[in-house]
Design a protein around this motif. Structure first.
Motif, PDB file in Angstrom:
ATOM      1  N   ASN A   1       0.812  -1.223   0.000  1.00  0.00           N
ATOM      2  CA  ASN A   1       0.000   0.000   0.000  1.00  0.00           C
ATOM      3  C   ASN A   1       0.846   1.273   0.000  1.00  0.00           C
ATOM      4  OD1 ASN A   1      -2.357  -1.583   0.226  1.00  0.00           O
ATOM      5  ND2 ASN A   1      -2.126  -1.674   2.454  1.00  0.00           N
ATOM      6  N   TYR A   2       2.133   1.143  -0.261  1.00  0.00           N
ATOM      7  CA  TYR A   2       3.037   2.295  -0.125  1.00  0.00           C
ATOM      8  C   TYR A   2       2.632   3.456  -1.035  1.00  0.00           C
ATOM      9  CZ  TYR A   2       7.249   5.090  -0.777  1.00  0.00           C
ATOM     10  OH  TYR A   2       8.121   6.132  -0.882  1.00  0.00           O
ATOM     11  N   LYS A   3       2.366   3.143  -2.296  1.00  0.00           N
ATOM     12  CA  LYS A   3       2.045   4.209  -3.242  1.00  0.00           C
ATOM     13  C   LYS A   3       0.704   4.861  -2.953  1.00  0.00           C
ATOM     14  CE  LYS A   3       4.799   2.352  -7.034  1.00  0.00           C
ATOM     15  NZ  LYS A   3       4.814   1.894  -8.446  1.00  0.00           N
ATOM     16  N   VAL A   4      -0.167   4.149  -2.261  1.00  0.00           N
ATOM     17  CA  VAL A   4      -1.459   4.725  -1.892  1.00  0.00           C
ATOM     18  C   VAL A   4      -1.316   5.590  -0.646  1.00  0.00           C
ATOM     19  CG1 VAL A   4      -3.832   4.187  -1.210  1.00  0.00           C
ATOM     20  CG2 VAL A   4      -2.674   2.796  -2.937  1.00  0.00           C
ATOM     21  N   LEU A   5      -0.530   5.106   0.322  1.00  0.00           N
ATOM     22  CA  LEU A   5      -0.367   5.838   1.580  1.00  0.00           C
ATOM     23  C   LEU A   5       0.462   7.102   1.409  1.00  0.00           C
ATOM     24  CD1 LEU A   5       0.296   2.856   4.032  1.00  0.00           C
ATOM     25  CD2 LEU A   5      -1.807   4.192   3.814  1.00  0.00           C
ATOM     26  N   LEU A   6       1.527   7.009   0.632  1.00  0.00           N
ATOM     27  CA  LEU A   6       2.441   8.142   0.501  1.00  0.00           C
ATOM     28  C   LEU A   6       2.435   8.621  -0.950  1.00  0.00           C
ATOM     29  CD1 LEU A   6       4.400   9.932   2.030  1.00  0.00           C
ATOM     30  CD2 LEU A   6       6.234   8.356   1.439  1.00  0.00           C
ATOM     31  N   THR A   7       1.512   9.510  -1.256  1.00  0.00           N
ATOM     32  CA  THR A   7       1.428  10.098  -2.583  1.00  0.00           C
ATOM     33  C   THR A   7       2.328  11.328  -2.660  1.00  0.00           C
ATOM     34  OG1 THR A   7      -0.456  11.478  -1.956  1.00  0.00           O
ATOM     35  CG2 THR A   7      -0.930   9.284  -2.832  1.00  0.00           C
ATOM     36  N   ARG A   8       2.485  11.824  -3.863  1.00  0.00           N
ATOM     37  CA  ARG A   8       3.305  13.012  -4.053  1.00  0.00           C
ATOM     38  C   ARG A   8       2.694  14.219  -3.336  1.00  0.00           C
ATOM     39  NH1 ARG A   8       4.521  15.929  -9.858  1.00  0.00           N
ATOM     40  NH2 ARG A   8       6.208  17.308  -9.156  1.00  0.00           N
ATOM     41  N   THR A   9       1.383  14.335  -3.377  1.00  0.00           N
ATOM     42  CA  THR A   9       0.711  15.459  -2.715  1.00  0.00           C
ATOM     43  C   THR A   9       0.915  15.412  -1.208  1.00  0.00           C
ATOM     44  OG1 THR A   9      -0.968  15.515  -4.454  1.00  0.00           O
ATOM     45  CG2 THR A   9      -1.495  16.613  -2.377  1.00  0.00           C
ATOM     46  N   ARG A  10       0.781  14.226  -0.619  1.00  0.00           N
ATOM     47  CA  ARG A  10       0.983  14.097   0.824  1.00  0.00           C
ATOM     48  C   ARG A  10       2.432  14.375   1.206  1.00  0.00           C
ATOM     49  NH1 ARG A  10      -2.615   8.640   2.270  1.00  0.00           N
ATOM     50  NH2 ARG A  10      -4.653   9.591   1.821  1.00  0.00           N
TER      51      ARG A  10
ATOM     52  N   ASP B   1      18.856  -0.169  -5.424  1.00  0.00           N
ATOM     53  CA  ASP B   1      19.682  -0.392  -4.237  1.00  0.00           C
ATOM     54  C   ASP B   1      19.203   0.428  -3.061  1.00  0.00           C
ATOM     55  OD1 ASP B   1      20.415   2.084  -5.104  1.00  0.00           O
ATOM     56  OD2 ASP B   1      22.578   1.767  -4.924  1.00  0.00           O
ATOM     57  N   THR B   2      18.016   1.010  -3.134  1.00  0.00           N
ATOM     58  CA  THR B   2      17.404   1.668  -1.990  1.00  0.00           C
ATOM     59  C   THR B   2      16.020   1.095  -1.769  1.00  0.00           C
ATOM     60  OG1 THR B   2      16.422   3.443  -3.300  1.00  0.00           O
ATOM     61  CG2 THR B   2      18.645   3.823  -2.486  1.00  0.00           C
ATOM     62  N   ILE B   3      15.490   1.317  -0.560  1.00  0.00           N
ATOM     63  CA  ILE B   3      14.202   0.736  -0.224  1.00  0.00           C
ATOM     64  C   ILE B   3      13.104   1.265  -1.123  1.00  0.00           C
ATOM     65  CG2 ILE B   3      12.589   0.378   1.669  1.00  0.00           C
ATOM     66  CD1 ILE B   3      14.849   0.966   3.572  1.00  0.00           C
ATOM     67  N   SER B   4      13.080   2.577  -1.350  1.00  0.00           N
ATOM     68  CA  SER B   4      12.027   3.161  -2.164  1.00  0.00           C
ATOM     69  C   SER B   4      12.089   2.655  -3.597  1.00  0.00           C
ATOM     70  CB  SER B   4      12.147   4.685  -2.158  1.00  0.00           C
ATOM     71  OG  SER B   4      13.418   5.084  -2.585  1.00  0.00           O
ATOM     72  N   GLU B   5      13.308   2.400  -4.122  1.00  0.00           N
ATOM     73  CA  GLU B   5      13.430   1.874  -5.465  1.00  0.00           C
ATOM     74  C   GLU B   5      12.871   0.448  -5.546  1.00  0.00           C
ATOM     75  OE1 GLU B   5      17.520   2.257  -6.419  1.00  0.00           O
ATOM     76  OE2 GLU B   5      17.510   4.432  -6.284  1.00  0.00           O
ATOM     77  N   VAL B   6      13.024  -0.311  -4.493  1.00  0.00           N
ATOM     78  CA  VAL B   6      12.465  -1.666  -4.462  1.00  0.00           C
ATOM     79  C   VAL B   6      10.955  -1.624  -4.592  1.00  0.00           C
ATOM     80  CG1 VAL B   6      12.163  -3.719  -3.049  1.00  0.00           C
ATOM     81  CG2 VAL B   6      14.371  -2.593  -3.136  1.00  0.00           C
ATOM     82  N   VAL B   7      10.330  -0.741  -3.842  1.00  0.00           N
ATOM     83  CA  VAL B   7       8.876  -0.653  -3.852  1.00  0.00           C
ATOM     84  C   VAL B   7       8.362  -0.191  -5.198  1.00  0.00           C
ATOM     85  CG1 VAL B   7       6.898   0.524  -2.831  1.00  0.00           C
ATOM     86  CG2 VAL B   7       8.745  -0.267  -1.397  1.00  0.00           C
ATOM     87  N   ASP B   8       9.075   0.735  -5.839  1.00  0.00           N
ATOM     88  CA  ASP B   8       8.633   1.239  -7.128  1.00  0.00           C
ATOM     89  C   ASP B   8       8.724   0.183  -8.220  1.00  0.00           C
ATOM     90  OD1 ASP B   8       7.909   3.704  -6.288  1.00  0.00           O
ATOM     91  OD2 ASP B   8       9.826   4.657  -6.720  1.00  0.00           O
ATOM     92  N   LYS B   9       9.523  -0.840  -8.010  1.00  0.00           N
ATOM     93  CA  LYS B   9       9.609  -1.915  -8.991  1.00  0.00           C
ATOM     94  C   LYS B   9       8.494  -2.933  -8.852  1.00  0.00           C
ATOM     95  CE  LYS B   9      13.235  -0.054 -10.613  1.00  0.00           C
ATOM     96  NZ  LYS B   9      13.130   0.743 -11.831  1.00  0.00           N
ATOM     97  N   GLN B  10       7.750  -2.847  -7.741  1.00  0.00           N
ATOM     98  CA  GLN B  10       6.709  -3.847  -7.493  1.00  0.00           C
ATOM     99  C   GLN B  10       5.437  -3.512  -8.269  1.00  0.00           C
ATOM    100  OE1 GLN B  10       6.297  -3.902  -3.243  1.00  0.00           O
ATOM    101  NE2 GLN B  10       8.196  -5.037  -2.958  1.00  0.00           N
TER     102      GLN B  10
END
Length: 381
Positions: free
Chosen positions: A153-162, A372-381
């Motif tokens: 749910n990362y992309k839903v919880l933490l949007t660019r606007t938030r 090689d970062t946590i956020s990059e891992v999530v964006d690949k999912q």
């Protein structure tokens, strides 16, 4: 006769008052009547601290300006909440490199004796920079925590606007807190207790408030990273069982990334503790007891560690990211191509097209590269 008697009495009174003043000054070190009580560095110490500031200050400024330029020039990075938080951190550390270096050298090395308002304005700039830096570290930590514990749910919880709202809220609170002494929450006696012996015109209560706030933020950062490390260790243990084929290869790759993550986070925690705990410890002691000149000098040296932390932050949080490094190389390639274009106008169109092709190919390569970062891992999912 009466005149001589009066003169003798006046002389005796003056002598008594002079001795009393000397006794008070020598027996009560908490009394201070000017900013000279805070300018305690010796000449060798001034040279040492001046060297540290003049080396770390420009390097910190250059590193963080470079990070801001790279993120601002990339549409891809500007859309990611993780890099918005890194931009906020880089902005705060840029302020720190300017405000801290100038104010610190101006006060301790050149003994600039400003009035209360001017001094508190300068101090407010330094406080704003470091408060914003620690606050941005907290936002970055929470971002990485959500990446691990709320990956689906990362992309839903933490949007660019938030993310933008969180950054705006952070800086609004930071500015208000930093300039409270300038707005009136200052030491009523100018220099004597309850005035701080670390900062002139600063009230003990405000110093205790700011120090407590920073300790709470650092505690939250440490807890979040500890939970991330615990999650990584659990995942490593779970992946340790016998597997075969493609699942085994994928599990080993993920386990290696978890180990790398644990090492990175451990390094982050170590640097945070080394750079911030000594300064905050002196501030806590200053609230409770009266510091000596030796302790004031030790605090001056420890405070330079905060600038060192701002110098190290881009290396830990920004330049370790493959995407940002890719964008940096692309920006340098574009600058090099533009330089060549100015020398050969006849080939300008072809150079621009080739630069565009290289940029597009690089973007695709960065997109397809292993994160090689946590956020990059999530964006690949």
């Amino acid at each position: 006769m009466e005149t001589e008697l009066e003169q003798d009495q006046e002389a005796t009174t003056a002598l008594y008052l002079n001795e009393s003043t000397q006794n008070i000054t020598s027996t009560d070190p908490s009394l201070c009547n000017s900013t000279q009580c805070y300018m305690v560095l010796t000449e060798p110490e001034k040279k040492a601290i001046g060297t540290i500031c003049l080396l770390a200050g420009p390097v910190t400024f250059f590193e963080n300006i470079l990070v801001l330029l790279v993120i601002a020039s990339s549409v891809t990075l500007r859309k990611r909440p993780s890099y918005l938080f890194i931009s906020s951190l880089a902005l705060a550390d840029t302020f720190a490199s300017c405000f801290f270096t100038i104010s610190f050298l101006d006060f301790h090395l050149y003994s600039q004796n400003d009035g209360p308002n001017i001094y508190l304005f300068k101090l407010g700039g330094v406080t704003m920079a470091f408060t914003g830096s620690v606050g941005s570290l907290l936002l970055t930590t929470l971002d990485r925590y959500l990446c691990i514990y709320q990956a689906s749910n990362y992309k839903v919880l933490l949007t660019r606007t938030r993310a933008k709202l969180a950054i705006v809220l952070l800086w609004c609170v930071t500015i208000i807190i930093s300039f409270l002494p300038l707005m009136g929450w200052r030491c009523a006696t100018n220099f004597n207790p309850p005035c701080s012996r670390l900062f002139p015109y600063v009230d003990h209560h405000y110093l205790a408030f700011w120090t407590g706030l920073q300790l709470v933020v650092l505690f939250l950062i440490i807890v979040a990273y500890a939970l991330i490390l615990w999650k990584a260790n659990r995942h490593e243990t779970a992946m340790g069982g016998p597997k075969s084929g493609r699942q085994s290869v994928k599990g080993q790759a993920r386990m290696r990334m978890d180990i790398q993550l644990a090492r990175t986070l451990s390094l982050i925690l170590l640097i945070l503790a080394v750079c911030w705990l000594p300064v905050l410890s002196f501030m806590i002691v200053d609230v409770t007891v009266t510091l000596t000149n030796k302790q004031q000098r030790m605090f001056a040296f420890c405070s330079t560690l905060c600038l060192v932390n701002s110098c190290v932050n881009p290396l830990l949080y920004a330049l370790r990211c493959k995407e940002l490094r890719g964008e940096l190389f692309a920006l340098l390639a574009c600058c090099k191509a533009c330089g060549k274009n100015t020398l050969g106008n006849t080939h300008s169109k072809r150079n621009e097209n080739s630069s565009g092709i290289r940029k597009k190919s690089k973007d695709q390569a960065v997109t397809d590269s292993n994160p090689d970062t946590i956020s990059e891992v999530v964006d690949k999912q």
